[in-house]
Scaffold this motif. Structure first.
Motif, PDB file in Angstrom:
ATOM      1  N   ALA A  33      56.179  18.381  -8.453  1.00 17.40           N
ATOM      2  CA  ALA A  33      55.868  19.720  -8.964  1.00 17.40           C
ATOM      3  C   ALA A  33      55.461  19.586 -10.427  1.00 17.40           C
ATOM      4  N   ALA A  34      54.953  20.677 -10.981  1.00 16.26           N
ATOM      5  CA  ALA A  34      54.515  20.663 -12.372  1.00 16.26           C
ATOM      6  C   ALA A  34      55.698  20.418 -13.306  1.00 16.26           C
ATOM      7  N   VAL A  35      55.459  19.589 -14.319  1.00 15.66           N
ATOM      8  CA  VAL A  35      56.483  19.257 -15.311  1.00 15.66           C
ATOM      9  C   VAL A  35      55.853  19.320 -16.688  1.00 15.66           C
ATOM     10  N   GLU A  36      56.567  19.881 -17.635  1.00 18.08           N
ATOM     11  CA  GLU A  36      56.172  19.810 -19.034  1.00 18.08           C
ATOM     12  C   GLU A  36      57.356  19.309 -19.844  1.00 18.08           C
ATOM     13  N   VAL A  37      57.053  18.651 -20.952  1.00 18.13           N
ATOM     14  CA  VAL A  37      58.094  18.105 -21.836  1.00 18.13           C
ATOM     15  C   VAL A  37      57.885  18.707 -23.218  1.00 18.13           C
ATOM     16  N   ILE A  38      58.961  19.233 -23.794  1.00 17.32           N
ATOM     17  CA  ILE A  38      58.892  19.837 -25.122  1.00 17.32           C
ATOM     18  C   ILE A  38      59.934  19.172 -26.013  1.00 17.32           C
ATOM     19  N   VAL A  39      59.484  18.565 -27.102  1.00 16.45           N
ATOM     20  CA  VAL A  39      60.392  18.003 -28.104  1.00 16.45           C
ATOM     21  C   VAL A  39      60.486  19.006 -29.245  1.00 16.45           C
ATOM     22  N   MET A  40      61.698  19.465 -29.513  1.00 12.79           N
ATOM     23  CA  MET A  40      61.913  20.436 -30.590  1.00 12.79           C
ATOM     24  C   MET A  40      62.518  19.702 -31.782  1.00 12.79           C
ATOM     25  N   ALA A  41      61.659  19.108 -32.616  1.00 18.05           N
ATOM     26  CA  ALA A  41      62.126  18.390 -33.806  1.00 18.05           C
ATOM     27  C   ALA A  41      62.536  19.437 -34.841  1.00 18.05           C
ATOM     28  N   ASN A  42      63.780  19.353 -35.307  1.00 14.29           N
ATOM     29  CA  ASN A  42      64.276  20.388 -36.205  1.00 14.29           C
ATOM     30  C   ASN A  42      64.863  19.781 -37.468  1.00 14.29           C
ATOM     31  N   GLY A  43      64.327  20.182 -38.607  1.00 15.15           N
ATOM     32  CA  GLY A  43      64.827  19.722 -39.890  1.00 15.15           C
ATOM     33  C   GLY A  43      64.747  18.223 -40.085  1.00 15.15           C
ATOM     34  N   CYS A  44      63.764  17.581 -39.496  1.00 16.69           N
ATOM     35  CA  CYS A  44      63.680  16.118 -39.558  1.00 16.69           C
ATOM     36  C   CYS A  44      63.137  15.640 -40.906  1.00 16.69           C
ATOM     37  N   ALA A  79      66.698  25.176 -32.266  1.00 17.19           N
ATOM     38  CA  ALA A  79      65.717  24.333 -31.589  1.00 17.19           C
ATOM     39  C   ALA A  79      65.662  24.654 -30.098  1.00 17.19           C
ATOM     40  N   LEU A  80      66.827  24.822 -29.469  1.00 15.30           N
ATOM     41  CA  LEU A  80      66.852  25.160 -28.040  1.00 15.30           C
ATOM     42  C   LEU A  80      66.158  26.492 -27.783  1.00 15.30           C
ATOM     43  N   ASN A  81      66.406  27.466 -28.637  1.00  9.31           N
ATOM     44  CA  ASN A  81      65.761  28.764 -28.461  1.00  9.31           C
ATOM     45  C   ASN A  81      64.252  28.673 -28.664  1.00  9.31           C
ATOM     46  N   ALA A  87      58.609  27.614 -23.183  1.00  7.23           N
ATOM     47  CA  ALA A  87      58.633  26.886 -21.912  1.00  7.23           C
ATOM     48  C   ALA A  87      57.899  27.669 -20.828  1.00  7.23           C
ATOM     49  N   GLN A  88      57.110  26.972 -20.036  1.00  4.53           N
ATOM     50  CA  GLN A  88      56.265  27.602 -19.023  1.00  4.53           C
ATOM     51  C   GLN A  88      56.971  27.793 -17.683  1.00  4.53           C
ATOM     52  N   HIS A  89      58.003  27.011 -17.416  1.00  2.00           N
ATOM     53  CA  HIS A  89      58.611  27.001 -16.085  1.00  2.00           C
ATOM     54  C   HIS A  89      60.036  27.545 -16.136  1.00  2.00           C
ATOM     55  N   GLY A  90      60.440  28.152 -15.038  1.00  6.51           N
ATOM     56  CA  GLY A  90      61.757  28.777 -15.000  1.00  6.51           C
ATOM     57  C   GLY A  90      62.894  27.793 -14.973  1.00  6.51           C
TER      58      GLY A  90
END
Length: 278
Positions: A33-44, A79-81, A87-90
């Motif tokens: 199925a469709a997959v996307e990956v999101i890296v939320m770099a925060n305060g790096c 970052a999670l929010n 995010a595109q998928h449920g």
């Protein structure tokens, strides 16, 4: 199997850790199925953002688009929010940036999430400690606790399907996101798949004490602020060996575990609630 999913990775100064994390995701088995990956770099303040960007082409070749958010403000909940908001998928799979998933884990998680009713899932954690001898014996005993061996602990990796993600809105400003999410589901709604993932134990006695103190504060915070979900703790398993028996089997590990537990309760200088062990 038709459940598309978004993989969300919060990352704060993770150079040296995020590389094997992303390599393992690239080595993951086909999900179907469709997959996307999101890296939320925060305060790096290191090269986490640049390193994550360097993986974009390889993820594109796999058919899993990779997006890297460069968030100025540090903080895991923010970052999670931020990741959830785009995010595109449920179905969502939340992966800490220092975790290494096994090849079949994601496919097994998505298979469990492919259901109309709310479901929470995680895999079998393998606690890794490769540095100090103290950490190795501590980790060995900690991994024998019922929290790790029974139920669905979910530290480092947890996943929810679309119906489950409606249990909460934004992540609250708390320390223990994994405790909050896990306890948002009854034990019968939580699923542990067979596949494993590697989770690194913080190295050294001092860092272990700081992180354990932070973890205890985080759990107490969830209990105080969200009492309605506190009843969703896993019951103590009948087949779990008592503490004294585990202590007899591994006296060195028990000694390290007890030392850290006692040190956490001793008077100490106030520390940053977001204190990390590395």
């Amino acid at each position: 199997m038709s459940t598309a999913c978004s993989i969300l990775i919060p990352a704060h100064n993770e150079v040296g850790y995020i590389e094997p994390c992303l390599e393992a995701l690239l080595a993951s088995e086909w999900i179907g199925a469709a997959v996307e990956v999101i890296v939320m770099a925060n305060g790096c303040t290191d090269r986490t953002v640049a390193v994550a960007h360097s993986f974009e082409g390889r993820f594109s070749d796999k058919g899993w688009p990779l997006m890297v958010l460069d968030l100025e403000k540090g903080g895991k909940m923010g970052a999670l929010n931020a990741g959830d908001n785009i995010a595109q998928h449920g179905a969502r799979v939340y992966v800490d940036a220092d975790v290494v998933v096994s090849a079949p884990l994601l496919a097994q998680l998505v298979a469990v999430l492919d259901a109309p009713e709310p479901r929470y899932a995680s895999g079998n954690p393998v606690v890794r400690a490769s540095g100090s001898a103290f950490t190795r014996v501590y980790a060995r005993f900690w991994a024998s606790l019922p929290f790790c061996t029974h139920g669905v602990p979910g530290f480092g990796v947890f996943a929810v399907n679309s119906a489950a993600r409606t249990r909460w809105g934004e992540f609250p400003d708390i320390i223990s996101d994994d405790t909050f999410v896990r306890l948002s589901f009854r034990p019968e709604e939580r699923y542990r798949v067979a596949a494993s993932y590697d989770w690194p134990m913080i190295e050294g006695a001092g860092p272990l004490i700081r992180v354990r103190r932070r973890q205890d504060i985080g759990v107490a915070e969830v209990k105080e602020r969200f009492p309605a979900i506190w009843a969703n703790h896993d019951p103590v398993p009948e087949d779990a060996p008592p503490m004294w028996r585990r202590a007899l089997r591994d006296p060195l590990g028990f000694g390290a575990f007890a030392m850290v537990a006692l040190a956490v309760r001793m008077p100490h200088r106030a520390q940053d609630r977001w204190a990390r062990g590395r």
